[in-house]
Design a protein around this motif. Sequence first.
Motif, PDB file in Angstrom:
ATOM      1  N   LYS A  64       0.813  -1.218   0.000  1.00 30.00           N
ATOM      2  CA  LYS A  64       0.000   0.000   0.000  1.00 30.00           C
ATOM      3  C   LYS A  64       0.844   1.265   0.000  1.00 30.00           C
ATOM      4  CE  LYS A  64      -4.007  -1.916   2.479  1.00 30.00           C
ATOM      5  NZ  LYS A  64      -4.810  -1.811   3.724  1.00 30.00           N
ATOM      6  N   SER A  65       1.972   1.239   0.705  1.00 29.17           N
ATOM      7  CA  SER A  65       2.790   2.443   0.821  1.00 29.17           C
ATOM      8  C   SER A  65       3.455   2.833  -0.496  1.00 29.17           C
ATOM      9  CB  SER A  65       3.851   2.256   1.909  1.00 29.17           C
ATOM     10  OG  SER A  65       4.657   1.111   1.645  1.00 29.17           O
ATOM     11  N   PHE A  66       3.330   2.004  -1.511  1.00 32.61           N
ATOM     12  CA  PHE A  66       3.793   2.353  -2.857  1.00 32.61           C
ATOM     13  C   PHE A  66       3.067   3.595  -3.368  1.00 32.61           C
ATOM     14  CE2 PHE A  66       2.987   1.848  -7.488  1.00 32.61           C
ATOM     15  CZ  PHE A  66       4.286   1.871  -7.967  1.00 32.61           C
ATOM     16  N   ASP A  67       1.816   3.742  -2.957  1.00 34.78           N
ATOM     17  CA  ASP A  67       0.995   4.871  -3.383  1.00 34.78           C
ATOM     18  C   ASP A  67       1.388   6.122  -2.605  1.00 34.78           C
ATOM     19  OD1 ASP A  67      -0.971   6.623  -4.184  1.00 34.78           O
ATOM     20  OD2 ASP A  67      -2.547   5.709  -2.959  1.00 34.78           O
ATOM     21  N   LEU A  95     -10.306  -2.005  -0.391  1.00 32.18           N
ATOM     22  CA  LEU A  95      -9.387  -2.905  -1.080  1.00 32.18           C
ATOM     23  C   LEU A  95      -9.764  -4.357  -0.855  1.00 32.18           C
ATOM     24  CD1 LEU A  95      -5.935  -1.220  -0.349  1.00 32.18           C
ATOM     25  CD2 LEU A  95      -7.160  -1.250  -2.521  1.00 32.18           C
ATOM     26  N   GLU A  96     -10.155  -4.683   0.382  1.00 33.14           N
ATOM     27  CA  GLU A  96     -10.499  -6.065   0.709  1.00 33.14           C
ATOM     28  C   GLU A  96     -11.700  -6.546  -0.086  1.00 33.14           C
ATOM     29  OE1 GLU A  96      -9.808  -3.677   2.770  1.00 33.14           O
ATOM     30  OE2 GLU A  96      -7.956  -4.372   3.704  1.00 33.14           O
ATOM     31  N   LYS A 143      -9.469  -9.295  -5.278  1.00 37.92           N
ATOM     32  CA  LYS A 143      -9.695 -10.707  -4.955  1.00 37.92           C
ATOM     33  C   LYS A 143      -8.479 -11.381  -4.343  1.00 37.92           C
ATOM     34  CE  LYS A 143     -13.281 -11.408  -8.442  1.00 37.92           C
ATOM     35  NZ  LYS A 143     -13.682 -12.139  -9.682  1.00 37.92           N
ATOM     36  N   ASP A 144      -7.295 -10.774  -4.494  1.00 41.16           N
ATOM     37  CA  ASP A 144      -6.098 -11.367  -3.892  1.00 41.16           C
ATOM     38  C   ASP A 144      -6.272 -11.598  -2.390  1.00 41.16           C
ATOM     39  OD1 ASP A 144      -4.951 -11.099  -6.371  1.00 41.16           O
ATOM     40  OD2 ASP A 144      -3.743  -9.354  -5.848  1.00 41.16           O
ATOM     41  N   LYS A 196      -2.767   1.439  -4.782  1.00 42.03           N
ATOM     42  CA  LYS A 196      -2.360   0.817  -3.515  1.00 42.03           C
ATOM     43  C   LYS A 196      -2.103  -0.682  -3.656  1.00 42.03           C
ATOM     44  CE  LYS A 196      -5.126   4.211  -0.948  1.00 42.03           C
ATOM     45  NZ  LYS A 196      -3.993   5.101  -0.627  1.00 42.03           N
ATOM     46  N   VAL A 197      -2.488  -1.259  -4.790  1.00 40.55           N
ATOM     47  CA  VAL A 197      -2.339  -2.707  -4.965  1.00 40.55           C
ATOM     48  C   VAL A 197      -1.693  -3.050  -6.307  1.00 40.55           C
ATOM     49  CG1 VAL A 197      -4.171  -3.451  -3.382  1.00 40.55           C
ATOM     50  CG2 VAL A 197      -4.751  -2.809  -5.727  1.00 40.55           C
TER      51      VAL A 197
END
Length: 408
Positions: free
Chosen positions: A205-208, A221-222, A226-227, A295-296
Motif C-alpha cells: 500500500k505504501s507504494f501509493d 481494497l479487501e 480478490k487477492d 495501492k495494490v
Amino acid sequence: MTPHLPATVSSSTRAAASSTRGHHPHLLDAPAAAAPHHRRRRRRRVPGCLRPRGATTVRCCAAAAPAPQAAVRARAAEAVTTTRVFVVSDLHTDYPENMEWVRRLPAEVGAGEGDGVDALVVAGDVAETRDNFARTMEVLRERFGAVFYIPGNHDLWLRREGGRYMDSLEKLTALLDACSELGVDTGPRMIGDLGIIPLFSWYHKSFDKEKDVNSVRVPSLEMACKDFHACKWPSDLANDDESLALYFDKLNDKNHDAIEEVKNSSKQILTFSHFVPRQELCPEKRMLYYPYLPKVIGSDFLERRLRDIHSNRKDGSACHVFGHTHFCWDSVVDEIRYVQAPLAYPRERKRRMNSEGWLPFCVYRDGFNPEIYPALWSDYYNKNKREPENTQLAPWVARHFAKYHKFH
C-alpha cells in the motif's frame, strides 16, 4: 497548467461503465480507467512482430512483398543470426478466447536456426490454475526457442485448486517446478547479446504516494481486490503491509551471482516483473474508476532493485517490462524504458486502441527496438504533465459515479 481532458467518452467506454452497475467489480476485472479522447492514428510498423494464425489484420508487422532472389537469400542469412525477444503479460488463459490466441501463435517459431533465437518474456498472470498454467507454458515453449516467466498474483490464487496447496507459497513452488520441467526460464541468463533478468515482486500500500480522491465512495481494497481472498499466506505475511513485498523482493537474492554475471557480460539488459515499479506508470487516481488502484499495483523495492541492475546503462540499453494493470504502456523514465504489453481480458481488448494483432510485442531485434509503440495512456503522459495533487475527477469518471449513485 491543467491538461486538456475529454468532454466526451466513446460509446464503448459508456457501455463498459454501465455494465458495472449493480455490483462492486474486482478492480482488475472492471474498466479501471477510460480513454482520453483523441483521434486514432496509424500504427507505426515494428519489424519482427509475430502474427497469430487466423488474425485478419496486422498493425505492427510490415506486409510481405515479392523480392528479388538475392534479397530473399540475404534475409535468410540474416535470420540465421538474428536474436529477437518478444514480450507479453496477463495472458489469463482461463478465458477460452485467450487460450485460443496462444494456440494461434505461429507454430514455426521455435528454437531458431544457427545462432539465432526467438525468445518470449511472459510478465505474469498466465492462468489461475496450475494445470492451465502448465498447458499454456507448454504451448509457448513449443513456439519459442526460449521462454522466460515471473509469477503474477492470479497465478498464485487457490480458489480453484481444490485444496491442492496449503498456501500460495506452496503453489509458487509448484509453478516454478513446472517451469523447470518444461524448460521455462525463471532466472537470469543471456540470449544472444541481451541479458534477461526476471524479478520477483509483490505490491504494498505504501507504494501509493499520491493524494487520495475522497469525493466518491468506492469499495475497500479487501472487497475490490480478490487477492485478499483468493491467495493464502503464512501467518507472518499479509497483503495489508510491506511483508509480502519484502518477502518476494528477497527471493531475488538467490539469483545474485547470476545477475552479476549477466551485468558483467552484457551492455544491454531487459529486466521484467509482474508488478509496477513506478507510480508514474499508472494513470492518476482522478482518471480511474477505482481510485484505490495504485495501492495494490506496485513496489518501491522492485524499482530500487531494477535501478541497481541498470545503473551503468545508458543510450537505450536498459528496458523493464511489467504487467498487472492491463494498461498498454511504452515510455522512458530516467533513462530506462518501461513497457507493458498485456493480452488482458477479452472484453478489455475490444475497447482499447491496441488490437490483439500487435502481440506479442517485439522489443528487441539484435538491439532494442527504438520505436515507442502507440499506447493510449503512455502517449497521453508523454505529452501531458502529471498532476498528482489534482483530485478533480476526470469527466468520464464523474459521469460514471453520477450514474452509479443514481441507481443505488
